[in-house]
Write a protein that holds these residues in place. Structure first.
Motif, PDB file in Angstrom:
ATOM      1  N   LEU A 155       0.975  -1.488  -0.157  1.00 16.28           N
ATOM      2  CA  LEU A 155       0.169   0.350   0.382  1.00 16.28           C
ATOM      3  C   LEU A 155       0.785   1.323  -0.378  1.00 16.28           C
ATOM      4  O   LEU A 155       1.979   1.043   0.715  1.00 16.28           O
ATOM      5  CB  LEU A 155      -0.735   0.224   1.014  1.00 16.28           C
ATOM      6  CG  LEU A 155      -2.182  -0.750   1.224  1.00 16.28           C
ATOM      7  CD1 LEU A 155      -2.899  -1.060   2.609  1.00 16.28           C
ATOM      8  CD2 LEU A 155      -2.972  -0.378   0.478  1.00 16.28           C
ATOM      9  N   ARG A 156       0.766   2.423  -0.272  1.00 12.01           N
ATOM     10  CA  ARG A 156       0.808   4.013  -0.322  1.00 12.01           C
ATOM     11  C   ARG A 156       0.046   4.595   0.107  1.00 12.01           C
ATOM     12  O   ARG A 156      -0.772   4.980  -0.286  1.00 12.01           O
ATOM     13  CB  ARG A 156       1.648   4.276  -1.625  1.00 12.01           C
ATOM     14  CG  ARG A 156       2.461   5.566  -2.156  1.00 12.01           C
ATOM     15  CD  ARG A 156       2.919   5.624  -3.895  1.00 12.01           C
ATOM     16  NE  ARG A 156       4.285   6.894  -3.223  1.00 12.01           N
ATOM     17  CZ  ARG A 156       3.614   8.086  -4.268  1.00 12.01           C
ATOM     18  NH1 ARG A 156       2.251   8.075  -4.469  1.00 12.01           N
ATOM     19  NH2 ARG A 156       4.987   9.103  -4.033  1.00 12.01           N
ATOM     20  N   LEU A 157       0.469   4.776   1.049  1.00 13.83           N
ATOM     21  CA  LEU A 157      -0.207   6.780   2.083  1.00 13.83           C
ATOM     22  C   LEU A 157       0.236   7.474   1.361  1.00 13.83           C
ATOM     23  O   LEU A 157       1.557   7.480   0.967  1.00 13.83           O
ATOM     24  CB  LEU A 157       0.101   6.035   3.718  1.00 13.83           C
ATOM     25  CG  LEU A 157      -0.744   4.500   4.355  1.00 13.83           C
ATOM     26  CD1 LEU A 157      -0.133   4.568   5.879  1.00 13.83           C
ATOM     27  CD2 LEU A 157      -1.674   3.873   3.642  1.00 13.83           C
ATOM     28  N   ALA A 158      -0.326   8.244   1.826  1.00  8.45           N
ATOM     29  CA  ALA A 158      -0.348   9.740   1.353  1.00  8.45           C
ATOM     30  C   ALA A 158      -0.787  10.897   2.065  1.00  8.45           C
ATOM     31  O   ALA A 158      -1.930  10.258   2.345  1.00  8.45           O
ATOM     32  CB  ALA A 158      -0.649  10.443   0.120  1.00  8.45           C
ATOM     33  N   CYS A 159       0.152  11.921   2.308  1.00  2.08           N
ATOM     34  CA  CYS A 159      -0.496  12.886   3.399  1.00  2.08           C
ATOM     35  C   CYS A 159       0.010  14.638   2.557  1.00  2.08           C
ATOM     36  O   CYS A 159       0.806  14.320   2.514  1.00  2.08           O
ATOM     37  CB  CYS A 159       0.582  12.801   4.836  1.00  2.08           C
ATOM     38  SG  CYS A 159      -0.248  14.073   5.926  1.00  2.08           S
ATOM     39  N   SER A 160      -1.595  14.863   2.538  1.00  6.79           N
ATOM     40  CA  SER A 160      -1.180  16.066   2.236  1.00  6.79           C
ATOM     41  C   SER A 160      -1.597  17.084   2.724  1.00  6.79           C
ATOM     42  O   SER A 160      -2.491  17.330   3.906  1.00  6.79           O
ATOM     43  CB  SER A 160      -2.005  16.392   1.154  1.00  6.79           C
ATOM     44  OG  SER A 160      -1.840  17.611  -0.045  1.00  6.79           O
ATOM     45  N   ALA A 161      -1.219  18.632   3.054  1.00  4.59           N
ATOM     46  CA  ALA A 161      -0.892  19.978   4.667  1.00  4.59           C
ATOM     47  C   ALA A 161      -1.896  20.786   3.318  1.00  4.59           C
ATOM     48  O   ALA A 161      -1.911  20.094   1.853  1.00  4.59           O
ATOM     49  CB  ALA A 161       0.039  20.450   4.602  1.00  4.59           C
ATOM     50  N   SER A 162      -2.938  21.538   3.925  1.00  7.11           N
ATOM     51  CA  SER A 162      -4.071  22.121   2.993  1.00  7.11           C
ATOM     52  C   SER A 162      -3.007  23.768   2.893  1.00  7.11           C
ATOM     53  O   SER A 162      -3.496  24.604   2.226  1.00  7.11           O
ATOM     54  CB  SER A 162      -5.226  22.607   3.976  1.00  7.11           C
ATOM     55  OG  SER A 162      -4.095  22.804   6.313  1.00  7.11           O
ATOM     56  N   ARG A 163      -1.861  23.906   3.267  1.00  6.80           N
ATOM     57  CA  ARG A 163      -0.796  24.416   2.951  1.00  6.80           C
ATOM     58  C   ARG A 163       0.539  24.551   3.108  1.00  6.80           C
ATOM     59  O   ARG A 163       0.866  23.558   3.806  1.00  6.80           O
ATOM     60  CB  ARG A 163      -1.572  25.760   3.527  1.00  6.80           C
ATOM     61  CG  ARG A 163      -1.523  26.284   5.374  1.00  6.80           C
ATOM     62  CD  ARG A 163      -1.159  27.343   5.645  1.00  6.80           C
ATOM     63  NE  ARG A 163      -1.327  28.048   7.227  1.00  6.80           N
ATOM     64  CZ  ARG A 163      -0.370  27.637   7.942  1.00  6.80           C
ATOM     65  NH1 ARG A 163       1.010  27.753   7.317  1.00  6.80           N
ATOM     66  NH2 ARG A 163      -0.733  27.319   9.277  1.00  6.80           N
ATOM     67  N   ILE A 164       1.405  24.976   2.481  1.00  5.71           N
ATOM     68  CA  ILE A 164       2.300  24.950   2.659  1.00  5.71           C
ATOM     69  C   ILE A 164       2.883  25.616   4.580  1.00  5.71           C
ATOM     70  O   ILE A 164       2.624  26.418   4.428  1.00  5.71           O
ATOM     71  CB  ILE A 164       3.680  25.934   1.845  1.00  5.71           C
ATOM     72  CG1 ILE A 164       3.422  25.827  -0.099  1.00  5.71           C
ATOM     73  CG2 ILE A 164       4.802  25.971   2.322  1.00  5.71           C
ATOM     74  CD1 ILE A 164       3.694  26.464  -0.644  1.00  5.71           C
ATOM     75  N   ILE A 165       3.418  24.707   4.555  1.00  4.99           N
ATOM     76  CA  ILE A 165       4.189  24.758   5.994  1.00  4.99           C
ATOM     77  C   ILE A 165       5.274  25.318   6.337  1.00  4.99           C
ATOM     78  O   ILE A 165       6.428  24.635   5.383  1.00  4.99           O
ATOM     79  CB  ILE A 165       3.973  23.636   7.042  1.00  4.99           C
ATOM     80  CG1 ILE A 165       2.564  22.964   6.828  1.00  4.99           C
ATOM     81  CG2 ILE A 165       4.491  24.071   8.963  1.00  4.99           C
ATOM     82  CD1 ILE A 165       2.153  21.660   7.951  1.00  4.99           C
ATOM     83  N   PHE A 166       5.771  26.384   7.058  1.00  7.16           N
ATOM     84  CA  PHE A 166       7.638  27.144   7.167  1.00  7.16           C
ATOM     85  C   PHE A 166       7.854  26.087   8.289  1.00  7.16           C
ATOM     86  O   PHE A 166       7.517  26.007   9.461  1.00  7.16           O
ATOM     87  CB  PHE A 166       7.634  28.287   7.610  1.00  7.16           C
ATOM     88  CG  PHE A 166       6.810  29.262   6.289  1.00  7.16           C
ATOM     89  CD1 PHE A 166       5.349  29.204   5.604  1.00  7.16           C
ATOM     90  CD2 PHE A 166       8.002  28.919   4.808  1.00  7.16           C
ATOM     91  CE1 PHE A 166       5.431  29.618   4.339  1.00  7.16           C
ATOM     92  CE2 PHE A 166       7.251  29.266   3.260  1.00  7.16           C
ATOM     93  CZ  PHE A 166       5.699  29.579   3.187  1.00  7.16           C
ATOM     94  N   GLY A 167       9.304  26.094   8.426  1.00  8.58           N
ATOM     95  CA  GLY A 167       9.407  26.251  10.415  1.00  8.58           C
ATOM     96  C   GLY A 167       9.798  23.946   9.751  1.00  8.58           C
ATOM     97  O   GLY A 167       9.720  24.314  10.941  1.00  8.58           O
ATOM     98  N   ILE A 168       9.764  23.337   9.152  1.00  5.41           N
ATOM     99  CA  ILE A 168       9.529  22.027   9.176  1.00  5.41           C
ATOM    100  C   ILE A 168      10.555  21.479   9.942  1.00  5.41           C
ATOM    101  O   ILE A 168      11.519  21.633   9.283  1.00  5.41           O
ATOM    102  CB  ILE A 168       9.324  21.557   8.199  1.00  5.41           C
ATOM    103  CG1 ILE A 168       7.652  21.641   7.847  1.00  5.41           C
ATOM    104  CG2 ILE A 168       9.365  20.197   8.167  1.00  5.41           C
ATOM    105  CD1 ILE A 168       6.858  21.030   6.538  1.00  5.41           C
ATOM    106  N   ASN A 169      10.374  21.015  11.235  1.00  2.00           N
ATOM    107  CA  ASN A 169      11.674  19.945  11.385  1.00  2.00           C
ATOM    108  C   ASN A 169      12.135  18.323  11.319  1.00  2.00           C
ATOM    109  O   ASN A 169      12.955  18.144   9.944  1.00  2.00           O
ATOM    110  CB  ASN A 169      11.815  19.512  13.464  1.00  2.00           C
ATOM    111  CG  ASN A 169      11.640  20.446  14.222  1.00  2.00           C
ATOM    112  OD1 ASN A 169      13.325  21.111  13.863  1.00  2.00           O
ATOM    113  ND2 ASN A 169      11.835  20.539  15.380  1.00  2.00           N
ATOM    114  N   ASP A 170      10.758  18.008  11.117  1.00  2.00           N
ATOM    115  CA  ASP A 170      10.787  16.973  10.369  1.00  2.00           C
ATOM    116  C   ASP A 170       8.817  16.324   9.948  1.00  2.00           C
ATOM    117  O   ASP A 170       8.651  16.659  10.194  1.00  2.00           O
ATOM    118  CB  ASP A 170      11.636  15.733  10.589  1.00  2.00           C
ATOM    119  CG  ASP A 170      10.742  15.031  12.223  1.00  2.00           C
ATOM    120  OD1 ASP A 170      11.473  15.039  12.715  1.00  2.00           O
ATOM    121  OD2 ASP A 170       9.314  15.574  12.284  1.00  2.00           O
ATOM    122  N   MET A 171       8.581  15.375   8.866  1.00  2.05           N
ATOM    123  CA  MET A 171       8.014  14.293   8.285  1.00  2.05           C
ATOM    124  C   MET A 171       7.543  13.723   8.891  1.00  2.05           C
ATOM    125  O   MET A 171       8.878  12.814   8.833  1.00  2.05           O
ATOM    126  CB  MET A 171       6.461  14.917   6.854  1.00  2.05           C
ATOM    127  CG  MET A 171       6.827  16.756   7.013  1.00  2.05           C
ATOM    128  SD  MET A 171       7.124  17.289   4.674  1.00  2.05           S
ATOM    129  CE  MET A 171       5.912  16.932   4.888  1.00  2.05           C
TER     130      MET A 171
END
Length: 115
Positions: free
Chosen positions: A18-34
């Motif tokens: 399976l391939r999971l996908a995650c999409s944020a509603s907008r660009i996020i700044f200052g990301i440490n990790d996902m």
């Protein structure tokens, strides 16, 4: 307010993918990790895999060699899951950890591995 939406869960036989996908509603700044976490019934939520902005990855021992995390920008992260086992059955949650605004979580997508 940022929303994370996961997709790609479902029912799969042992050995499947399976391939999971995650999409944020907008660009996020200052990301440490996902990353991706999972929680099976009656168990605590556990880390599955993370990826930093620099592309460094970290995996739980139980999924090493079977799962691959990737990202394509500051809004989307994926989890390719191969050779799935019944013990991978859980709700999978997307997480984005930021420097200034803490953690964002998705609502989860169910993965069931069963014959």
């Amino acid at each position: 307010q940022v929303q994370l939406v996961e997709s790609g869960g479902g029912l799969v036989q042992p050995g499947g993918s399976l391939r999971l996908a995650c999409s944020a509603s907008r660009i996020i700044f200052g990301i440490n990790d996902m990353g991706w976490y999972r929680q099976a019934p009656g168990k605590q939520r556990e880390l599955v895999a993370t990826i930093t902005t620099g592309g460094s990855t970290n995996y739980a021992d139980s999924v090493k060699g079977r799962f691959t995390i990737s990202r394509d920008n500051a809004k989307k992260v994926y989890l390719q899951m191969n050779s799935l086992k019944p013990e991978d059955t859980a709700a999978y949650y997307c997480n984005i950890r930021t420097i200034w605004n803490g953690d964002y979580w998705g609502q989860g997508t169910q993965v069931t591995v069963s014959s």
